[in-house]
Design a protein around this motif. Structure first.
Motif, mmCIF file in Angstrom:
data_model
loop_
_atom_site.group_PDB
_atom_site.id
_atom_site.type_symbol
_atom_site.label_atom_id
_atom_site.label_comp_id
_atom_site.label_asym_id
_atom_site.label_seq_id
_atom_site.Cartn_x
_atom_site.Cartn_y
_atom_site.Cartn_z
ATOM 1 N N HIS A 7 0.840 -1.189 0.000
ATOM 2 C CA HIS A 7 0.000 0.000 0.000
ATOM 3 C C HIS A 7 0.882 1.249 0.000
ATOM 4 O O HIS A 7 0.691 2.166 0.802
ATOM 5 N N ALA A 8 1.848 1.294 -0.910
ATOM 6 C CA ALA A 8 2.772 2.425 -0.965
ATOM 7 C C ALA A 8 2.021 3.706 -1.302
ATOM 8 O O ALA A 8 1.096 3.718 -2.117
ATOM 9 N N PHE A 9 2.431 4.792 -0.676
ATOM 10 C CA PHE A 9 1.873 6.108 -0.956
ATOM 11 C C PHE A 9 2.563 6.689 -2.188
ATOM 12 O O PHE A 9 3.789 6.628 -2.314
ATOM 13 N N THR A 10 1.777 7.298 -3.063
ATOM 14 C CA THR A 10 2.328 7.890 -4.290
ATOM 15 C C THR A 10 2.841 9.298 -4.016
ATOM 16 O O THR A 10 2.131 10.142 -3.463
ATOM 17 N N VAL A 11 4.086 9.529 -4.429
ATOM 18 C CA VAL A 11 4.717 10.855 -4.360
ATOM 19 C C VAL A 11 4.837 11.365 -5.797
ATOM 20 O O VAL A 11 5.489 10.738 -6.634
ATOM 21 N N ALA A 12 4.189 12.485 -6.083
ATOM 22 C CA ALA A 12 4.180 13.017 -7.442
ATOM 23 C C ALA A 12 5.096 14.228 -7.554
ATOM 24 O O ALA A 12 5.262 14.995 -6.607
ATOM 25 N N ARG A 13 5.679 14.362 -8.719
ATOM 26 C CA ARG A 13 6.399 15.583 -9.089
ATOM 27 C C ARG A 13 6.228 15.793 -10.585
ATOM 28 O O ARG A 13 5.903 14.860 -11.326
ATOM 29 N N LEU A 14 6.436 17.033 -11.031
ATOM 30 C CA LEU A 14 6.399 17.316 -12.463
ATOM 31 C C LEU A 14 7.740 16.956 -13.085
ATOM 32 O O LEU A 14 8.757 16.828 -12.392
ATOM 33 N N ASP A 15 7.750 16.817 -14.406
ATOM 34 C CA ASP A 15 8.970 16.397 -15.083
ATOM 35 C C ASP A 15 9.928 17.554 -15.361
ATOM 36 O O ASP A 15 10.601 17.600 -16.397
ATOM 37 N N LEU A 16 9.992 18.489 -14.423
ATOM 38 C CA LEU A 16 11.006 19.538 -14.452
ATOM 39 C C LEU A 16 12.304 18.968 -13.889
ATOM 40 O O LEU A 16 12.291 18.008 -13.125
#
Length: 348
Positions: A7-16
């Motif tokens: 149940h890993a938590f998703t860490v999002a970032r933009l492709d900058l």
């Protein structure tokens, strides 16, 4: 690389661009899963990815991030699963902290991670001004250099440098000032007089700072209290012949008022790493002014500074999603509610 937890938590970032240490640290945490999303404005896949994320790492530079991906009330409403947000710098222009607090979202910045880099840029701009480095280099390249005296600069030893803000960056600027033989004065509404003295400066109020400083340098965040702080009135209060520096944020100083103070000769020069619009137009009169030393908001953009910021961002995200209070929490009142939301997310 450790396999993700069930149940890993998703860490999002933009492709900058970001230093690879960020991705490596997130991917090495078994409790986390990295999602890299397109920065292009309006991309439906990015909107969907952010809606699924539990943490969002976002650039601190407002002109790098499309408005739709900045952390506004609208984005928060579209991302009800979001638990925490990490700013990719000491500033947090792309994040509405008050809206995050209302939504129960914890926010961190990376104050101090690139402080050495920005403090060094402050003196790079200052020395470029007083030693007339741009003029000298241009004359040499053009073959018009005939007299060294025509390019004569000045010393800074014995002058007073006034700091608006003496946090992580400002205290380093104060420490370096001692080696140049500068007197340091500072105002900072968040610190007591004793704390300012402990950081190497004489505490003064803002009006006194303007009147006494031979060199005035901004080291405060851009917020409602500081937006437009350096306006025509403030520049007029500065000493004739003084120098103005900013490695803080565009919007704290009024560019039109600064240009007028330079054109009139009231100020002798300005060193600017930050602009109202970044990059500024090549036709900008302020950018083209002969008494302005300029940079493209690169004070904190060093290999070392970017690596430290990326590592700090990943560490604080990991801490928050593990229920550990991070060092640079910008909205501490949200923490109890954040922990409740985190517990509910784990139970889902």
């Amino acid at each position: 690389m450790t396999a993700p937890a069930r149940h890993a938590f998703t860490v999002a970032r933009l492709d900058l661009w970001i230093d690879p240490v960020f991705d490596a640290a997130i991917q090495d945490d078994a409790a986390l899963r990295l999602s890299v999303l397109a920065a292009a404005a309006g991309d439906a896949r990015t909107a969907e990815g952010l809606a699924q994320a539990r943490a969002y790492h976002v650039s601190a530079a407002r002109d790098e991030v499309p408005r739709g991906w900045q952390v506004t009330p609208d984005l928060l409403a579209a991302c009800p699963r979001l638990l925490c947000v990490s700013s990719g710098g000491a500033g947090y222009d792309t994040i509405d902290v008050a809206a995050c607090t209302q939504a129960g979202v914890a926010v961190v910045n990376q104050a101090g991670a690139n402080a050495a880099s920005v403090a060094e840029m402050t003196y790079a701009l200052l020395l470029s001004l007083v030693k007339r480095l741009d003029e000298s280099g241009a004359a040499l390249r053009a073959g018009t250099a005939r007299s060294r005296e025509a390019l004569m600069g000045r010393e800074i030893e014995g002058r007073a440098i006034g700091l608006v803000g003496i946090g992580e960056i400002g205290r380093r600027v104060a420490r370096i000032a001692q080696g140049f033989g500068l007197t340091v004065i500072a105002c900072d509404p968040l610190l007591t007089a004793e704390e300012i003295r402990a950081r190497g400066a004489e505490p003064v109020d803002f009006d006194t700072l303007l009147a006494r400083a031979d060199i005035l340098s901004l080291h405060c965040p851009l917020d409602e209290a500081t937006r437009g702080l350096m306006d025509a009135w403030a520049f007029a209060r500065m000493k004739p012949g003084a120098l103005f520096l900013s490695t803080a944020r565009g919007g704290i100083h009024d560019e039109d008022a600064l240009l007028a103070a330079l054109d009139s000769g009231h100020l002798a020069g300005a060193g600017l790493d930050v602009w109202r619009v970044e990059p500024p137009s090549p036709a900008s009169r302020l950018l083209q002014h002969p008494n302005v030393a300029s940079a493209f908001h690169t004070g904190g953009v060093t290999h070392e500074g970017r690596r430290k910021v990326a590592a700090a961002s990943a560490r604080q995200i990991s801490q928050m999603l593990a229920g550990i209070r991070p060092e640079r929490l910008l909205n501490p009142y949200v923490w109890p509610r954040f922990l409740e939301r985190l517990a509910q997310a784990r139970a889902d």
